[in-house]
Design a protein around this motif. Structure first.
Motif, PDB file in Angstrom:
ATOM      1  N   UNK A 187     -15.771 -14.003  33.695  1.00  0.00           N
ATOM      2  CA  UNK A 187     -14.511 -14.590  33.379  1.00  0.00           C
ATOM      3  C   UNK A 187     -14.648 -15.754  32.270  1.00  0.00           C
ATOM      4  N   UNK A 188     -15.462 -16.617  32.619  1.00  0.00           N
ATOM      5  CA  UNK A 188     -15.782 -17.806  31.783  1.00  0.00           C
ATOM      6  C   UNK A 188     -16.401 -17.272  30.638  1.00  0.00           C
ATOM      7  N   UNK A 189     -17.170 -16.402  30.315  1.00  0.00           N
ATOM      8  CA  UNK A 189     -17.704 -15.911  29.098  1.00  0.00           C
ATOM      9  C   UNK A 189     -16.648 -15.200  28.290  1.00  0.00           C
ATOM     10  N   UNK A 190     -15.466 -14.792  28.812  1.00  0.00           N
ATOM     11  CA  UNK A 190     -14.271 -14.167  28.048  1.00  0.00           C
ATOM     12  C   UNK A 190     -13.678 -15.353  27.563  1.00  0.00           C
ATOM     13  N   UNK A 191     -13.403 -16.598  28.250  1.00  0.00           N
ATOM     14  CA  UNK A 191     -12.782 -17.832  27.827  1.00  0.00           C
ATOM     15  C   UNK A 191     -13.608 -18.058  26.630  1.00  0.00           C
ATOM     16  N   UNK A 192     -14.790 -18.288  26.664  1.00  0.00           N
ATOM     17  CA  UNK A 192     -15.800 -18.837  25.552  1.00  0.00           C
ATOM     18  C   UNK A 192     -15.569 -17.836  24.544  1.00  0.00           C
ATOM     19  N   UNK A 193     -15.496 -16.679  24.560  1.00  0.00           N
ATOM     20  CA  UNK A 193     -15.354 -15.706  23.527  1.00  0.00           C
ATOM     21  C   UNK A 193     -14.070 -16.031  22.849  1.00  0.00           C
ATOM     22  N   UNK A 194     -12.896 -16.106  23.321  1.00  0.00           N
ATOM     23  CA  UNK A 194     -11.738 -16.386  23.122  1.00  0.00           C
ATOM     24  C   UNK A 194     -11.562 -17.813  22.274  1.00  0.00           C
TER      25      UNK A 194
END
Length: 250
Positions: free
Chosen positions: A95-102
């Motif tokens: 989930x954190x990696x998705x935030x970083x991608x955003x």
């Protein structure tokens, strides 16, 4: 001093925000992160000097909540109970990696992490915050933590936790939720006055905004982000931006 004025979420059409304000804190990334291509499109259509900040995905902080999770369109991987509360789990790391991608897609500088009141001030939760942020990829982003609830009554623990985790503290400065001395950036999230922790229906008066300008301009910070998070956010932000120079004596 650099002052960035914006809103938490788009309250008008995006191009109106781009033309009249300095920034927006993207809220969709908290509830249901849009596809990377959509966020990249927003970045391309915005002026180069317009700034996006990103609110971290709720899965990292809030965990399973049926009311919130009903808004999800993105498929969620793994065990639902493994999300939230900065657990250092495979699920939370994803989930954190998705935030970083955003944040990368929007070329953001700041990621806002807002914890719920149920994530109370305690030594255990402090250790969890520190462990999480000392082990995850940070991508070069500044991470602003806005805690709700009892953390603000435990300032020593709050400040120690943020320092050990490498976070800046964000809060509603009109509710005396100010960052610690020595923090160079103030990230103000303004939720309305009166009521409990938030009063989204509140419309700020001129005297409120003058007081806000006094806090921002007199705090000795290098930079300030002033982000309105009420139903009148666009109008209040625009009034503040238009009169800021006069109130600050410049």
């Amino acid at each position: 001093m650099r002052v960035v004025v914006g809103t938490c979420g788009f309250q008008r059409g995006r191009r109106i925000h781009y033309r009249l304000l300095d920034a927006v804190e993207v809220q969709q990334t908290f509830y249901d992160p849009p596809p990377k291509s959509q966020l990249e499109s927003w970045r391309r259509e915005a002026p180069e000097n317009f700034e996006f900040t990103v609110k971290a995905w709720m899965l990292v902080t809030h965990g399973y909540n049926l009311r919130l999770w009903r808004r999800l369109k993105r498929e969620v991987v793994g065990d639902r109970s493994a999300y939230g509360g900065f657990k250092l789990t495979r699920e939370n790391l994803w989930a954190w990696s998705v935030t970083l991608e955003s944040a990368s897609a929007l070329k953001a500088r700041i990621i806002v992490v807002q914890t719920p009141a149920t994530f109370r001030a305690s030594e255990d939760n402090s250790e969890r915050v520190v462990e999480f942020f000392n082990n995850v990829e940070r991508g070069g982003f500044t991470i602003a933590w806005e805690p709700r609830g009892t953390w603000w009554n435990n300032r020593d623990l709050l400040e120690e936790t943020a320092r050990k985790a490498g976070l800046i503290i964000a809060g509603d400065v009109l509710r005396e939720r100010l960052p610690p001395r020595g923090q160079e950036i103030v990230y103000a999230r303004l939720h309305g006055l009166g009521g409990a922790e938030v009063n989204y229906r509140y419309k700020y008066t001129d005297s409120d905004l003058e007081m806000l300008a006094s806090i921002i301009c007199g705090g000795g910070w290098r930079e300030a982000y002033v982000m309105f998070n009420n139903i009148h956010s666009f109008d209040d932000a625009l009034r503040f931006k238009q009169r800021l120079g006069g109130w600050c004596g410049s």
